[in-house]
Design a protein around this motif. Structure first.
Motif, PDB file in Angstrom:
ATOM      1  N   LYS A 156     -32.100  62.264  28.766  1.00  0.00           N
ATOM      2  CA  LYS A 156     -32.681  60.773  28.914  1.00  0.00           C
ATOM      3  C   LYS A 156     -34.168  60.644  28.195  1.00  0.00           C
ATOM      4  O   LYS A 156     -34.636  59.964  27.743  1.00  0.00           O
ATOM      5  CB  LYS A 156     -32.555  60.604  30.470  1.00  0.00           C
ATOM      6  N   LEU A 157     -34.750  61.921  28.990  1.00  0.00           N
ATOM      7  CA  LEU A 157     -36.339  61.815  28.469  1.00  0.00           C
ATOM      8  C   LEU A 157     -36.421  61.931  26.798  1.00  0.00           C
ATOM      9  O   LEU A 157     -37.250  61.414  26.264  1.00  0.00           O
ATOM     10  CB  LEU A 157     -36.842  62.886  29.095  1.00  0.00           C
ATOM     11  N   GLN A 158     -35.444  62.738  26.350  1.00  0.00           N
ATOM     12  CA  GLN A 158     -35.432  62.779  24.795  1.00  0.00           C
ATOM     13  C   GLN A 158     -35.317  61.315  24.143  1.00  0.00           C
ATOM     14  O   GLN A 158     -35.946  60.922  23.308  1.00  0.00           O
ATOM     15  CB  GLN A 158     -34.537  63.941  24.419  1.00  0.00           C
ATOM     16  N   LEU A 159     -34.336  61.012  24.695  1.00  0.00           N
ATOM     17  CA  LEU A 159     -33.775  59.634  23.965  1.00  0.00           C
ATOM     18  C   LEU A 159     -34.761  58.530  24.376  1.00  0.00           C
ATOM     19  O   LEU A 159     -35.237  57.868  23.387  1.00  0.00           O
ATOM     20  CB  LEU A 159     -32.487  59.052  24.797  1.00  0.00           C
ATOM     21  N   VAL A 160     -35.653  58.569  25.520  1.00  0.00           N
ATOM     22  CA  VAL A 160     -36.690  57.515  25.727  1.00  0.00           C
ATOM     23  C   VAL A 160     -37.692  57.757  24.756  1.00  0.00           C
ATOM     24  O   VAL A 160     -38.248  56.940  24.320  1.00  0.00           O
ATOM     25  CB  VAL A 160     -37.017  57.529  27.176  1.00  0.00           C
ATOM     26  N   GLU A 161     -38.086  59.017  24.624  1.00  0.00           N
ATOM     27  CA  GLU A 161     -39.294  59.721  23.589  1.00  0.00           C
ATOM     28  C   GLU A 161     -38.750  59.026  22.191  1.00  0.00           C
ATOM     29  O   GLU A 161     -39.728  58.316  21.401  1.00  0.00           O
ATOM     30  CB  GLU A 161     -39.522  60.909  23.584  1.00  0.00           C
ATOM     31  N   GLU A 162     -37.712  59.179  21.946  1.00  0.00           N
ATOM     32  CA  GLU A 162     -37.277  58.799  20.494  1.00  0.00           C
ATOM     33  C   GLU A 162     -37.302  57.403  20.159  1.00  0.00           C
ATOM     34  O   GLU A 162     -37.851  56.796  19.242  1.00  0.00           O
ATOM     35  CB  GLU A 162     -35.781  59.199  20.039  1.00  0.00           C
ATOM     36  N   ILE A 163     -37.226  56.450  21.299  1.00  0.00           N
ATOM     37  CA  ILE A 163     -37.253  55.068  21.291  1.00  0.00           C
ATOM     38  C   ILE A 163     -38.499  54.612  21.272  1.00  0.00           C
ATOM     39  O   ILE A 163     -39.013  53.978  20.316  1.00  0.00           O
ATOM     40  CB  ILE A 163     -36.163  54.396  22.217  1.00  0.00           C
ATOM     41  N   GLU A 164     -39.461  55.260  22.206  1.00  0.00           N
ATOM     42  CA  GLU A 164     -40.696  54.932  22.057  1.00  0.00           C
ATOM     43  C   GLU A 164     -41.603  55.284  21.052  1.00  0.00           C
ATOM     44  O   GLU A 164     -42.405  54.567  20.543  1.00  0.00           O
ATOM     45  CB  GLU A 164     -41.325  55.393  23.417  1.00  0.00           C
ATOM     46  N   GLN A 165     -41.167  56.136  20.067  1.00  0.00           N
ATOM     47  CA  GLN A 165     -42.009  56.806  18.967  1.00  0.00           C
ATOM     48  C   GLN A 165     -41.304  55.867  18.020  1.00  0.00           C
ATOM     49  O   GLN A 165     -41.877  56.070  16.619  1.00  0.00           O
ATOM     50  CB  GLN A 165     -41.628  58.097  18.916  1.00  0.00           C
ATOM     51  N   GLY A 166     -40.288  55.044  18.042  1.00  0.00           N
ATOM     52  CA  GLY A 166     -39.777  54.233  16.962  1.00  0.00           C
ATOM     53  C   GLY A 166     -38.897  55.002  15.945  1.00  0.00           C
ATOM     54  O   GLY A 166     -38.807  54.582  15.028  1.00  0.00           O
ATOM     55  N   HIS A 167     -38.304  56.098  16.385  1.00  0.00           N
ATOM     56  CA  HIS A 167     -37.318  56.683  15.273  1.00  0.00           C
ATOM     57  C   HIS A 167     -36.100  56.072  15.745  1.00  0.00           C
ATOM     58  O   HIS A 167     -35.163  55.920  14.689  1.00  0.00           O
ATOM     59  CB  HIS A 167     -37.202  58.206  15.998  1.00  0.00           C
ATOM     60  N   LEU A 168     -35.723  55.580  16.846  1.00  0.00           N
ATOM     61  CA  LEU A 168     -34.322  54.694  16.941  1.00  0.00           C
ATOM     62  C   LEU A 168     -34.695  53.539  17.764  1.00  0.00           C
ATOM     63  O   LEU A 168     -35.452  53.170  18.518  1.00  0.00           O
ATOM     64  CB  LEU A 168     -33.548  55.535  17.755  1.00  0.00           C
ATOM     65  N   THR A 169     -33.664  52.568  17.397  1.00  0.00           N
ATOM     66  CA  THR A 169     -33.827  51.368  18.579  1.00  0.00           C
ATOM     67  C   THR A 169     -32.895  51.657  19.645  1.00  0.00           C
ATOM     68  O   THR A 169     -32.357  52.844  19.509  1.00  0.00           O
ATOM     69  CB  THR A 169     -33.215  50.001  17.811  1.00  0.00           C
ATOM     70  N   LYS A 170     -32.710  50.685  20.226  1.00  0.00           N
ATOM     71  CA  LYS A 170     -31.774  50.889  21.536  1.00  0.00           C
ATOM     72  C   LYS A 170     -30.452  50.865  21.266  1.00  0.00           C
ATOM     73  O   LYS A 170     -29.464  51.709  21.504  1.00  0.00           O
ATOM     74  CB  LYS A 170     -31.911  49.826  22.667  1.00  0.00           C
ATOM     75  N   THR A 171     -30.083  49.959  20.212  1.00  0.00           N
ATOM     76  CA  THR A 171     -28.486  49.846  19.714  1.00  0.00           C
ATOM     77  C   THR A 171     -28.391  51.218  18.792  1.00  0.00           C
ATOM     78  O   THR A 171     -27.196  51.663  18.937  1.00  0.00           O
ATOM     79  CB  THR A 171     -28.536  48.502  18.802  1.00  0.00           C
ATOM     80  N   GLN A 172     -29.396  51.485  17.929  1.00  0.00           N
ATOM     81  CA  GLN A 172     -28.893  52.678  17.211  1.00  0.00           C
ATOM     82  C   GLN A 172     -28.720  54.122  18.136  1.00  0.00           C
ATOM     83  O   GLN A 172     -27.880  54.732  17.863  1.00  0.00           O
ATOM     84  CB  GLN A 172     -29.917  53.139  16.288  1.00  0.00           C
ATOM     85  N   ALA A 173     -29.568  54.184  19.186  1.00  0.00           N
ATOM     86  CA  ALA A 173     -29.609  55.352  20.301  1.00  0.00           C
ATOM     87  C   ALA A 173     -28.093  55.259  20.912  1.00  0.00           C
ATOM     88  O   ALA A 173     -27.416  56.089  21.064  1.00  0.00           O
ATOM     89  CB  ALA A 173     -30.499  55.095  20.994  1.00  0.00           C
ATOM     90  N   LYS A 174     -27.803  53.960  21.089  1.00  0.00           N
ATOM     91  CA  LYS A 174     -26.375  53.718  21.892  1.00  0.00           C
ATOM     92  C   LYS A 174     -25.174  54.288  20.795  1.00  0.00           C
ATOM     93  O   LYS A 174     -24.475  54.906  21.549  1.00  0.00           O
ATOM     94  CB  LYS A 174     -26.141  52.231  22.172  1.00  0.00           C
ATOM     95  N   LEU A 175     -25.332  53.887  19.672  1.00  0.00           N
ATOM     96  CA  LEU A 175     -24.079  54.481  18.780  1.00  0.00           C
ATOM     97  C   LEU A 175     -24.204  55.802  18.582  1.00  0.00           C
ATOM     98  O   LEU A 175     -23.381  56.339  18.484  1.00  0.00           O
ATOM     99  CB  LEU A 175     -24.128  53.310  17.527  1.00  0.00           C
ATOM    100  N   LYS A 176     -25.461  56.347  18.264  1.00  0.00           N
ATOM    101  CA  LYS A 176     -25.663  57.757  18.131  1.00  0.00           C
ATOM    102  C   LYS A 176     -25.242  58.740  19.174  1.00  0.00           C
ATOM    103  O   LYS A 176     -24.506  59.627  18.642  1.00  0.00           O
ATOM    104  CB  LYS A 176     -27.052  57.962  17.806  1.00  0.00           C
ATOM    105  N   TYR A 177     -25.402  58.241  20.197  1.00  0.00           N
ATOM    106  CA  TYR A 177     -25.141  59.057  21.352  1.00  0.00           C
ATOM    107  C   TYR A 177     -23.951  58.469  22.071  1.00  0.00           C
ATOM    108  O   TYR A 177     -23.601  59.202  23.287  1.00  0.00           O
ATOM    109  CB  TYR A 177     -26.237  59.334  22.580  1.00  0.00           C
ATOM    110  N   GLY A 178     -23.341  57.680  21.870  1.00  0.00           N
ATOM    111  CA  GLY A 178     -21.921  57.363  22.428  1.00  0.00           C
ATOM    112  C   GLY A 178     -22.017  56.863  23.805  1.00  0.00           C
ATOM    113  O   GLY A 178     -21.283  56.794  24.712  1.00  0.00           O
ATOM    114  N   ILE A 179     -23.307  56.007  23.980  1.00  0.00           N
ATOM    115  CA  ILE A 179     -23.610  55.460  25.351  1.00  0.00           C
ATOM    116  C   ILE A 179     -22.922  54.162  25.454  1.00  0.00           C
ATOM    117  O   ILE A 179     -23.148  53.379  24.505  1.00  0.00           O
ATOM    118  CB  ILE A 179     -25.035  55.356  25.551  1.00  0.00           C
ATOM    119  N   GLN A 180     -22.109  54.098  26.422  1.00  0.00           N
ATOM    120  CA  GLN A 180     -21.356  52.631  26.712  1.00  0.00           C
ATOM    121  C   GLN A 180     -21.858  51.558  27.236  1.00  0.00           C
ATOM    122  O   GLN A 180     -21.836  50.611  26.585  1.00  0.00           O
ATOM    123  CB  GLN A 180     -19.975  53.228  27.449  1.00  0.00           C
TER     124      GLN A 180
END
Length: 144
Positions: free
Chosen positions: A22-46
């Motif tokens: 969770k912390l890694q994902l939050v960091e990726e989003i806050e640093q601008g590497h991923l959007t919430k939608t991209q993270a959801k698709l990349k990691y399979g979050i439903q």
């Protein structure tokens, strides 16, 4: 855990997510590497709100006072932005005051426990140093 071969991600349940993930994902989003939608698709979050909840809980952004920003700011938008900053600073100040109060209480309790232990076991736990220079420091200053 089920693997979806056609979409290339692993389908997960809520229990599968570790704190470090969770912390890694939050960091990726806050640093601008991923959007919430991209993270959801990349990691399979439903869940649609799962990532948003993690961002609110573990992120550094103040989600309660967020504003949408446009390219050119009108005076009204600038006022709203400054009001949001004031709210954020007030929130941070209240948190800091709360933490300082807790720290003060911990110091008082610690002192009471040390005092009680000294009386109960008849030992000196604290160093009995008088404020000022030590003898070795005094000798060094006189030589110069």
């Amino acid at each position: 855990m089920k693997t979806s071969t056609n979409k290339g991600y692993v389908k997960r349940t809520q229990k599968d997510y570790s704190l470090s993930f969770k912390l890694q994902l939050v960091e990726e989003i806050e640093q601008g590497h991923l959007t919430k939608t991209q993270a959801k698709l990349k990691y399979g979050i439903q869940g649609d709100s799962t990532i948003t909840k993690w961002l609110k809980k573990y992120g550094n952004f103040d989600w309660e006072n967020r504003l949408s920003y446009s390219m050119s700011e009108t005076p009204e938008q600038k006022i709203l932005e400054l009001e949001a900053k004031i709210k954020l600073l007030e929130k941070q100040k209240a948190r800091a005051e709360h933490l300082a109060e807790r720290a003060d209480k911990k110091v008082i309790i610690f002192d009471m426990l040390v005092e009680l232990a000294e009386k109960e076991y008849n030992i000196d736990i604290r160093k009995n140093c008088t404020p000022g220079l030590s003898t070795s420091t005094k000798n060094n200053t006189k030589k110069h």
